[in-house]
Design a protein around this motif. Structure first.
Motif, PDB file in Angstrom:
ATOM      1  N   GLY A   1       0.915  -1.247  -0.010  1.00 51.90           N
ATOM      2  CA  GLY A   1       0.098   0.086  -0.125  1.00 51.90           C
ATOM      3  C   GLY A   1       0.834   1.271   0.133  1.00 51.90           C
ATOM      4  N   LEU A   2       0.176   2.568   0.242  1.00 46.47           N
ATOM      5  CA  LEU A   2       0.741   3.799   0.036  1.00 46.47           C
ATOM      6  C   LEU A   2       1.550   4.071   1.267  1.00 46.47           C
ATOM      7  N   THR A   3       1.277   3.494   2.511  1.00 45.20           N
ATOM      8  CA  THR A   3       2.038   3.505   3.398  1.00 45.20           C
ATOM      9  C   THR A   3       3.462   3.144   3.561  1.00 45.20           C
ATOM     10  N   TRP A   4       3.397   1.948   2.851  1.00 43.95           N
ATOM     11  CA  TRP A   4       4.574   1.021   2.718  1.00 43.95           C
ATOM     12  C   TRP A   4       5.639   2.152   1.662  1.00 43.95           C
ATOM     13  N   LEU A   5       4.926   2.464   0.716  1.00 46.31           N
ATOM     14  CA  LEU A   5       5.480   3.255  -0.446  1.00 46.31           C
ATOM     15  C   LEU A   5       6.252   4.587   0.072  1.00 46.31           C
ATOM     16  N   LEU A   6       5.546   5.274   1.101  1.00 46.57           N
ATOM     17  CA  LEU A   6       6.207   6.518   1.420  1.00 46.57           C
ATOM     18  C   LEU A   6       7.150   6.306   2.623  1.00 46.57           C
ATOM     19  N   ARG A   7       7.320   4.831   3.190  1.00 45.58           N
ATOM     20  CA  ARG A   7       8.400   4.685   3.885  1.00 45.58           C
ATOM     21  C   ARG A   7       9.612   3.994   3.117  1.00 45.58           C
ATOM     22  N   ASN A   8       9.446   3.808   1.802  1.00 48.28           N
ATOM     23  CA  ASN A   8      10.558   2.780   1.174  1.00 48.28           C
ATOM     24  C   ASN A   8      11.102   3.665  -0.150  1.00 48.28           C
ATOM     25  N   LEU A   9      10.636   4.900  -0.178  1.00 42.63           N
ATOM     26  CA  LEU A   9      11.096   5.542  -1.499  1.00 42.63           C
ATOM     27  C   LEU A   9      12.696   5.603  -1.304  1.00 42.63           C
ATOM     28  N   GLY A  10      13.283   5.729  -0.526  1.00 41.09           N
ATOM     29  CA  GLY A  10      14.934   5.757  -0.299  1.00 41.09           C
ATOM     30  C   GLY A  10      15.462   4.413  -0.765  1.00 41.09           C
ATOM     31  N   ASN A  11      14.657   3.423  -0.277  1.00 43.51           N
ATOM     32  CA  ASN A  11      15.058   1.976  -0.588  1.00 43.51           C
ATOM     33  C   ASN A  11      14.893   1.609  -2.148  1.00 43.51           C
ATOM     34  N   LEU A  12      13.777   2.120  -2.603  1.00 45.50           N
ATOM     35  CA  LEU A  12      13.580   1.819  -4.215  1.00 45.50           C
ATOM     36  C   LEU A  12      14.566   2.904  -5.016  1.00 45.50           C
ATOM     37  N   SER A  13      14.862   3.956  -4.334  1.00 47.50           N
ATOM     38  CA  SER A  13      15.893   4.740  -5.143  1.00 47.50           C
ATOM     39  C   SER A  13      17.575   4.290  -4.950  1.00 47.50           C
ATOM     40  N   ARG A  14      17.629   3.644  -3.837  1.00 47.65           N
ATOM     41  CA  ARG A  14      19.039   2.788  -3.424  1.00 47.65           C
ATOM     42  C   ARG A  14      19.326   1.643  -4.530  1.00 47.65           C
ATOM     43  N   LEU A  15      18.008   0.978  -4.833  1.00 47.55           N
ATOM     44  CA  LEU A  15      18.126  -0.140  -5.688  1.00 47.55           C
ATOM     45  C   LEU A  15      18.193   0.238  -7.081  1.00 47.55           C
ATOM     46  N   GLY A  16      17.888   1.462  -7.411  1.00 47.48           N
ATOM     47  CA  GLY A  16      17.985   1.986  -8.807  1.00 47.48           C
ATOM     48  C   GLY A  16      16.859   2.073  -9.472  1.00 47.48           C
ATOM     49  N   LEU A  17      15.521   1.775  -8.801  1.00 49.55           N
ATOM     50  CA  LEU A  17      14.246   1.557  -9.385  1.00 49.55           C
ATOM     51  C   LEU A  17      13.653   3.177  -9.629  1.00 49.55           C
ATOM     52  N   LEU A  18      14.117   3.864  -8.643  1.00 47.07           N
ATOM     53  CA  LEU A  18      13.501   5.367  -8.933  1.00 47.07           C
ATOM     54  C   LEU A  18      14.670   6.043  -9.327  1.00 47.07           C
ATOM     55  N   ALA A  19      14.875   6.093 -10.706  1.00 46.35           N
ATOM     56  CA  ALA A  19      16.065   6.861 -11.203  1.00 46.35           C
ATOM     57  C   ALA A  19      15.568   7.087 -12.787  1.00 46.35           C
ATOM     58  N   PRO A  20      16.436   8.007 -13.448  1.00 43.28           N
ATOM     59  CA  PRO A  20      16.001   8.341 -14.840  1.00 43.28           C
ATOM     60  C   PRO A  20      15.757   7.388 -15.614  1.00 43.28           C
ATOM     61  N   GLN A  21      16.614   6.277 -15.499  1.00 42.40           N
ATOM     62  CA  GLN A  21      16.489   4.985 -16.353  1.00 42.40           C
ATOM     63  C   GLN A  21      15.351   4.177 -16.300  1.00 42.40           C
ATOM     64  N   HIS A  22      14.639   4.522 -15.275  1.00 45.57           N
ATOM     65  CA  HIS A  22      13.492   3.751 -15.072  1.00 45.57           C
ATOM     66  C   HIS A  22      12.281   4.735 -15.106  1.00 45.57           C
ATOM     67  N   PRO A  23      11.964   5.358 -16.202  1.00 50.08           N
ATOM     68  CA  PRO A  23      10.819   6.491 -16.221  1.00 50.08           C
ATOM     69  C   PRO A  23       9.571   6.011 -15.930  1.00 50.08           C
ATOM     70  N   GLU A  24       9.156   4.769 -16.416  1.00 43.85           N
ATOM     71  CA  GLU A  24       7.854   4.091 -16.059  1.00 43.85           C
ATOM     72  C   GLU A  24       7.627   3.988 -14.437  1.00 43.85           C
ATOM     73  N   VAL A  25       8.651   3.645 -13.901  1.00 40.79           N
ATOM     74  CA  VAL A  25       8.661   3.513 -12.447  1.00 40.79           C
ATOM     75  C   VAL A  25       8.169   4.786 -11.666  1.00 40.79           C
ATOM     76  N   VAL A  26       9.056   5.549 -12.248  1.00 41.79           N
ATOM     77  CA  VAL A  26       8.849   7.240 -11.542  1.00 41.79           C
ATOM     78  C   VAL A  26       7.707   7.589 -11.811  1.00 41.79           C
ATOM     79  N   ALA A  27       7.027   7.568 -12.988  1.00 38.67           N
ATOM     80  CA  ALA A  27       5.660   8.032 -13.403  1.00 38.67           C
ATOM     81  C   ALA A  27       4.426   7.135 -12.388  1.00 38.67           C
ATOM     82  N   GLU A  28       4.875   5.920 -12.288  1.00 34.92           N
ATOM     83  CA  GLU A  28       3.978   5.055 -11.482  1.00 34.92           C
ATOM     84  C   GLU A  28       3.828   5.632 -10.080  1.00 34.92           C
ATOM     85  N   VAL A  29       5.145   5.985  -9.589  1.00 36.20           N
ATOM     86  CA  VAL A  29       5.352   6.275  -8.042  1.00 36.20           C
ATOM     87  C   VAL A  29       4.867   7.846  -8.075  1.00 36.20           C
TER      88      VAL A  29
END
Length: 550
Positions: free
Chosen positions: A273-301
């Motif tokens: 859910g959204l609560t988990w997402l708010l708490r894990n944005l750093g982990n998603l970025s650290r793993l490279g998912l929230l990054a310019p090379q994954h525009p579809e993930v950034v757009a989804e978030v």
């Protein structure tokens, strides 16, 4: 003659002198008004005691507040329960712990009828397995497991929708030294549903059935999450775990920690859910998912964070989004050594989420002076347990909500000035006009607040300054911890002087940023209102008061 004149018109009293018999000495040594018991109880439910205050450590502040709550519940059990439910139903508090503790006190110490009502309200207050275990810990600390306690906890397990209970079994297995198995053994829930019995057995660490769920002739659909969890616990790669998460709609907590790699976090975006997402944005970025090379993930978030319906479904409080923004924007975790490169689009989406999490604010059209207390006492402690979010910085965030809804606002920061009384008799005014606007990013405003000078607390300064500068104000909104002491004029006197000098029936809203017992708002003056800082309902209360509806 002098004595007679003093009797007719007493000389001005400083804030270290009692102005009226109903004033009390605050923690800083100044005299302010005591908040009503109901108001103080509401402050506790919304703000809690995490972080303490400048004048009290977190431990001391918690003891003091808890003793008050105990007494309030003993005297006003039905009123306490009403306020708890108002806060919970309105999603007004950033954290549930204070409401859970208060409910445990009502359920264990109020009169019999109110205790029964409190136990009936437990499923509504303890919405998740974590919250239930927190409540159980509080209730247990208050002594024993009597019949009401056993039945009250048992009914949660008996009445919870089966699919939700199965999710609890794999997502909230244990918290803070308590496991679901501990609560089950003490509560002894009863049920005639085979599926519910199967979930209970899983919670107790027993085989769900004599044969695997997948081999049952007609398995209850709710048991699929337990089957998926059992399969996930034996996987060796994150790709296998991610496939099971999608197949069984598993939360990330249902897979082993060692299997939580990039693929698992990508799947968790779909299943958590959204609560988990708010708490894990750093982990998603650290793993490279929230990054310019994954525009579809950034757009989804970004889409999820900007969705008002999703925020409501997730019971998101404005402070959740603010905390996420503060941590994510700094590019490093609060604990540990995790670092990442923040994505500007995510920071902007978190800012939108902060404002969207407040209810739609109806503007009043009045002229506002937004006065932010930046004295030394406002720079100690935290709001809502958010690391680094001092009351001083939180005022900036709260004031921007009003600034975005009202067209005519003048923001200022104040601390005690040198030379007296906001420059009324020369000297330093103690006020700093703030160059902030609703168009600015919230994190920029917070950074600007960090650089302002600090001093003693004088909450009369906004009114004194506005009178001296002849600034027309309909509503003074003062964000403070109410620990005022440094002024030669009481804030209520300064407001009355402003009204007389300007011919404007100005109102004063005091936004209390800490859960203390004090307020500069005179309860005998209908033109003054005390509200709780970071109450999700506060901006609308301020607007309604400005319009004369409260």
């Amino acid at each position: 003659m002098k004595n007679y004149l003093h009797a007719l018109k007493p000389p001005t009293r400083t804030q270290r002198q009692r102005l009226t018999p109903d004033q009390a000495r605050n923690n800083a040594g100044g005299f302010t008004f005591k908040v009503s018991d109901e108001g103080r109880f509401l402050r506790f439910l919304i703000l809690g005691t995490e972080g303490g205050t400048y004048y009290a450590t977190e431990a001391a502040h918690t003891v003091q507040a808890t003793e008050f709550v105990r007494g309030y519940v003993a005297r006003n059990g039905p009123a306490a329960l009403r306020l708890i439910l108002e806060v919970v139903r309105g999603h007004r508090a950033p954290k549930p712990d204070a409401s859970l503790l208060a409910l445990a006190l009502v359920a264990r110490t109020a009169d019999l009828e109110t205790r029964r009502a409190a136990w009936a309200a437990l499923p509504e207050v303890a919405r998740t397995g974590t919250m239930l275990l927190h409540f159980v810990a509080y209730a247990d600390a208050l002594g024993g497991w009597g019949r009401l306690t056993r039945r009250g906890v048992a009914r949660v397990y008996e009445d919870l929708p089966l699919d939700k209970l199965a999710l609890w079994a794999v997502k909230y297995r244990s918290r803070d030294g308590w496991a679901q198995a501990d609560a089950l053994r003490l509560a002894h829930p009863r049920s005639t549903e085979p599926g519910r019995h199967a979930v209970f057995r899983h919670m107790l660490g027993q085989p769900v059935t004599e044969q695997p769920v997948s081999e049952l002739e007609s398995p209850d659909p709710a048991l699929r999450v337990i089957e998926g969890h059992a399969r996930a616990m034996s996987v060796t790669t994150d790709r296998e775990a991610a496939a099971l998460m999608r197949e069984y709609a598993l939360p990330i907590e249902a897979v082993p920690t060692e299997a939580r790699g990039t693929e698992v976090y990508r799947a968790a975006l779909e299943t958590n859910g959204l609560t988990w997402l708010l708490r894990n944005l750093g982990n998603l970025s650290r793993l490279g998912l929230l990054a310019p090379q994954h525009p579809e993930v950034v757009a989804e978030v970004v889409a999820r964070l900007s969705n008002p319906q999703a925020l409501r479904r997730g019971h998101s409080h404005p402070l959740d989004a603010l905390k996420a923004q503060l941590v994510y924007a700094q590019g490093r975790g609060v604990r540990g050594s995790s670092v990442w490169t923040p994505v500007p689009a995510i920071i902007d989406a978190l800012e939108r989420a902060f404002y969207l999490a407040f209810r739609l604010v109806k503007p009043s059209g009045g002229r506002y002076l937004l006065a932010l207390d930046v004295s030394g006492s406002m720079d100690i402690g935290t709001v809502g347990g958010v690391p680094g979010l001092t009351p001083r910085l939180a005022t900036a965030a709260m004031s921007l909500v009003t600034a975005r809804s009202e067209a005519h606002t003048t923001p200022v920061a104040f601390t005690s000035g040198v030379g007296g009384m906001g420059g009324q008799w020369g000297g330093t005014s103690g006020l700093t006009p703030l160059k902030i606007s609703p168009a600015q990013r919230l994190d920029d405003v917070v950074k600007a607040m960090r650089s302002l000078p600090m001093g003693g607390t004088d909450c009369a300064l906004p009114m004194l300054w506005a009178a001296k500068e002849k600034v027309p104000v309909d509503v003074f909104v003062v964000y403070t911890d109410n620990e005022t002491w440094a002024g030669k004029v009481h804030p209520s006197v300064a407001l009355e002087q402003y009204r007389q000098r300007m011919g404007i029936p100005a109102r004063l809203v005091v936004v209390g940023m800490t859960a203390t017992a004090f307020s500069i708002a005179d309860p005998a003056d209908a033109g003054m209102l005390d509200v709780v800082g970071f109450d999700a309902a506060a901006p609308n209360l301020i607007g309604a008061f400005a319009r004369g509806e409260v």
